[in-house]
Motif scaffolding. Structure first.
Motif, PDB file in Angstrom:
ATOM      1  N   ARG B  57       0.826  -1.293  -0.081  1.00  0.00           N
ATOM      2  CA  ARG B  57      -0.186  -0.033  -0.062  1.00  0.00           C
ATOM      3  C   ARG B  57       0.880   1.258   0.036  1.00  0.00           C
ATOM      4  O   ARG B  57       1.944   1.332   0.703  1.00  0.00           O
ATOM      5  N   SER B  59       0.461   5.795   0.104  1.00  0.00           N
ATOM      6  CA  SER B  59      -0.548   7.083  -0.022  1.00  0.00           C
ATOM      7  C   SER B  59      -0.019   8.032  -0.961  1.00  0.00           C
ATOM      8  O   SER B  59       1.199   8.214  -1.031  1.00  0.00           O
ATOM      9  N   ASP B  91      -8.176   4.939  -4.759  1.00  0.00           N
ATOM     10  CA  ASP B  91      -9.347   5.589  -3.941  1.00  0.00           C
ATOM     11  C   ASP B  91      -9.068   6.951  -3.355  1.00  0.00           C
ATOM     12  O   ASP B  91      -8.220   6.736  -2.357  1.00  0.00           O
ATOM     13  N   GLU B  92      -9.818   8.085  -3.415  1.00  0.00           N
ATOM     14  CA  GLU B  92      -9.511   9.229  -2.586  1.00  0.00           C
ATOM     15  C   GLU B  92     -10.299   8.802  -1.216  1.00  0.00           C
ATOM     16  O   GLU B  92     -11.338   8.559  -1.465  1.00  0.00           O
ATOM     17  N   ILE B  93      -9.745   9.340  -0.203  1.00  0.00           N
ATOM     18  CA  ILE B  93      -9.980   9.053   1.126  1.00  0.00           C
ATOM     19  C   ILE B  93     -11.053  10.306   1.367  1.00  0.00           C
ATOM     20  O   ILE B  93     -10.729  11.448   1.021  1.00  0.00           O
ATOM     21  N   ASP B  94     -12.197   9.950   1.930  1.00  0.00           N
ATOM     22  CA  ASP B  94     -13.363  10.907   1.968  1.00  0.00           C
ATOM     23  C   ASP B  94     -12.925  11.877   3.016  1.00  0.00           C
ATOM     24  O   ASP B  94     -12.393  11.873   3.983  1.00  0.00           O
ATOM     25  N   ARG B  95     -13.171  13.294   2.583  1.00  0.00           N
ATOM     26  CA  ARG B  95     -12.746  14.400   3.290  1.00  0.00           C
ATOM     27  C   ARG B  95     -13.410  14.287   4.768  1.00  0.00           C
ATOM     28  O   ARG B  95     -12.659  14.797   5.608  1.00  0.00           O
ATOM     29  N   ALA B  97     -13.677  11.657   6.413  1.00  0.00           N
ATOM     30  CA  ALA B  97     -12.891  10.654   7.222  1.00  0.00           C
ATOM     31  C   ALA B  97     -11.631  11.522   7.536  1.00  0.00           C
ATOM     32  O   ALA B  97     -10.915  11.127   8.816  1.00  0.00           O
ATOM     33  N   ILE B  98     -10.958  12.255   6.768  1.00  0.00           N
ATOM     34  CA  ILE B  98      -9.571  12.898   7.161  1.00  0.00           C
ATOM     35  C   ILE B  98      -9.973  13.949   8.150  1.00  0.00           C
ATOM     36  O   ILE B  98      -9.118  14.106   9.163  1.00  0.00           O
ATOM     37  N   ASP B 122      -5.702   6.623  -1.343  1.00  0.00           N
ATOM     38  CA  ASP B 122      -5.206   5.367  -0.701  1.00  0.00           C
ATOM     39  C   ASP B 122      -4.907   4.477  -1.978  1.00  0.00           C
ATOM     40  O   ASP B 122      -5.921   4.093  -2.838  1.00  0.00           O
TER      41      ASP B 122
END
Lengths: 240, 295
Positions: B57, B59, B91-95, B97-98, B122
């Protein structure tokens, strides 16, 4: 073959003076000797040499034809098993019963359990302790402990029996009985050395005396009395 | 070993005070050893599973203060990453979640919603070596100026360094405990020899061989080692069970992966036997040496 022979044996502890000086004597098989001398004369040291607790500082000690000074340490246990020792302070195992104490030398030899039981019970009866078979030393009287110590020393039918003041802690009557026991064992062929202060007993038996004075040894010939007047020999004959 | 199975002579009196204390001391040593071994092995296996999970993985961060540029760069980066062979998904991490992740440091999400938070992508690789990460980083910078590739190596390096220190520290503790146990057994044995000198001396004069005398000490110290070892292990297992329960209650985060696994428990179960053996051998060597000093 001589059981033991000492030639010009000297013994000292550390840098101290000699405790034994030029000691020379020999023990014939089946002989009985008394070892006498005042306190500090070197009796204990001589006994330690005899039961192989020490090697001499000088001189030649020969046991059953083997020079003790040069014998391999691994061979010493085999030689020690030919010697039975009755210590002055008994040195019994306090946590073991009379039976277990007496049986130890046979167990060391690897004897069968049935043989051990038979011989030990017989010997304990012979020394008159059959009713104290399961008693432990702390519950025994001085005389009883002495008899257990003697039984332990002779159970293995040793070639050499050493007794250090075996009558020192008992009353005169028991002393007579114990001495009779030693004479009996000697008559069965066990070479015996008895260290004692009791001149009366020495004179009664009439065996040769190893007398130590200030580390020097004199061998006095025996004055054996006729069997009719010697109480120990008479008792033996009475039975036969 | 064969003499160990011969009939015992039982000439040694019951245990003295020094002898009686020895199993307790061994139990404490065993307790410390078990905890050190469990901690070392758990950290090792925990780290192995973390690094295995992170190896496949990466980022990608898009750091742009301007919202429009950030959105443009993130779309371009996503498009390029998804088209790259060897990448399984990007995949873009949801704002939201950030914002959740940074809220412990910056306050709740409502107050920081206006912040220009970087976009996080990610990326899952087909396998750890499927993509040339240096080449990917150059291509990524050409596609999106604010893009920064993170393969977690810096973080993993620090964690692995820390784990190495912990591992060697634990090994040091185990060695010290082991040496202390050996030293204590030697002291105990010497005290025992002094206490039982009379019995040993009589046996010696009756013609007992060194091996036979040492055998009595073998039995005694094997039993001391086993008793102390099992008690120490039992106590350590209780503590480990409590720790595992606590970690599990804390959730499935980083620490929960440190729980001892079955191979750790199997190793711990072996320790009392090893301790008993070391105790017995130490006693045997000490007694045999002491006996050699006698005629």
């Amino acid at each position: 073959m001589l059981v033991f022979s000492f030639e010009n044996v000297g013994m000292r502890y550390g840098m101290g003076g000699e405790v034994l000086k030029d000691v020379s004597f020999s023990l014939e098989p089946g002989s009985l000797h008394f070892l006498t001398g005042h306190s500090g004369a070197g009796k204990s040291t001589l006994l330690k040499l005899l039961y192989l607790a020490k090697r001499p500082s000088r001189g030649l000690v020969n046991m059953f034809g083997q020079d003790i000074s040069s014998v391999n340490r691994k061979d010493l246990p085999r030689l020690r098993r030919k010697i039975g020792v009755v210590f002055q302070e008994f040195r019994l195992f306090e946590h073991l019963t009379t039976f277990e104490n007496v049986a130890l030398p046979l167990r060391l030899k690897g004897a069968r359990l049935a043989d051990i039981r038979e011989h030990v019970e017989e010997l304990i009866s012979w020394v008159g302790l059959e009713d104290r078979m399961q008693a432990k030393p702390p519950t025994l009287s001085g005389g009883e402990k002495q008899r257990v110590a003697i039984a332990r020393a002779v159970i293995n039918k040793p070639d050499l029996l050493l007794a250090d003041e075996p009558t020192g802690n008992v009353d005169p009557a028991l002393a007579q009985r114990l001495m009779h026991l030693f004479v009996e064992l000697n008559k069965q062929g066990t070479t015996t050395v008895i260290a004692t202060h009791d001149e009366g007993l020495v004179n009664q038996i009439g065996a040769p005396v190893l007398r130590l004075e200030k580390g020097e040894l004199r061998v006095l010939p025996g004055t054996e009395t006729p069997s009719t007047t010697n109480p120990y020999l008479r008792r033996k004959e009475d039975r036969t | 070993m064969k003499h160990l199975f011969r009939e015992r002579l039982d000439f040694l009196p019951k245990e003295g005070r020094t002898d009686a204390l020895l199993p307790w001391v061994i139990a404490v040593m065993m307790f410390l050893t078990c905890l050190s071994v469990a901690a070392t092995m758990s950290i090792q296996s925990g780290l192995a599973s973390w690094s295995q999970g992170l190896a496949a993985r990466i980022s990608v961060q898009i750091i742009q203060a301007d919202d429009a540029a950030r959105i443009r760069d993130s779309e371009a980066a996503l498009k390029m990453l998804r088209a790259t062979p060897g990448i399984a998904s990007a995949d873009e991490i949801d704002r939201e979640a950030i914002l959740d992740m940074i809220s412990p440091w910056l306050g709740n999400a409502a107050n920081i919603s206006g912040l220009p938070v970087p976009v996080l992508i990610d990326v899952k690789l087909d396998n750890p070596g499927s993509v040339d990460l240096d080449a990917l980083s150059i291509r990524l910078n050409a596609t999106a100026a604010g893009a920064k590739l993170d393969n977690h190596q810096a973080w993993m390096h620090r964690v692995l360094n820390f784990a190495g220190i912990v591992k060697w520290g634990a090994i040091g503790i185990i060695l010290m405990v082991l040496l202390s146990t050996v030293a204590i057994v030697i002291f105990g044995c010497r005290a025992g020899l002094a206490t039982h000198h009379e019995s040993i001396s009589i046996m010696h004069l009756m013609g007992a061989e060194d091996a036979l005398i040492a055998r009595e000490f073998d039995y005694r110290y094997l039993w001391h080692g086993l008793k102390g070892g099992l008690f120490g292990l039992f106590t350590a297992l209780m503590v480990l069970y409590g720790t595992v329960s606590l970690l599990q209650k804390m959730g499935q985060g980083l620490l929960s992966s440190l729980s001892p696994e079955s191979h750790v428990l199997a190793t711990l179960l072996l320790l009392p036997a090893i301790t008993a053996f070391i105790t017995m051998m130490t006693a045997r060597i000490t007694v045999r040496r002491a006996l050699l000093e006698m005629l």
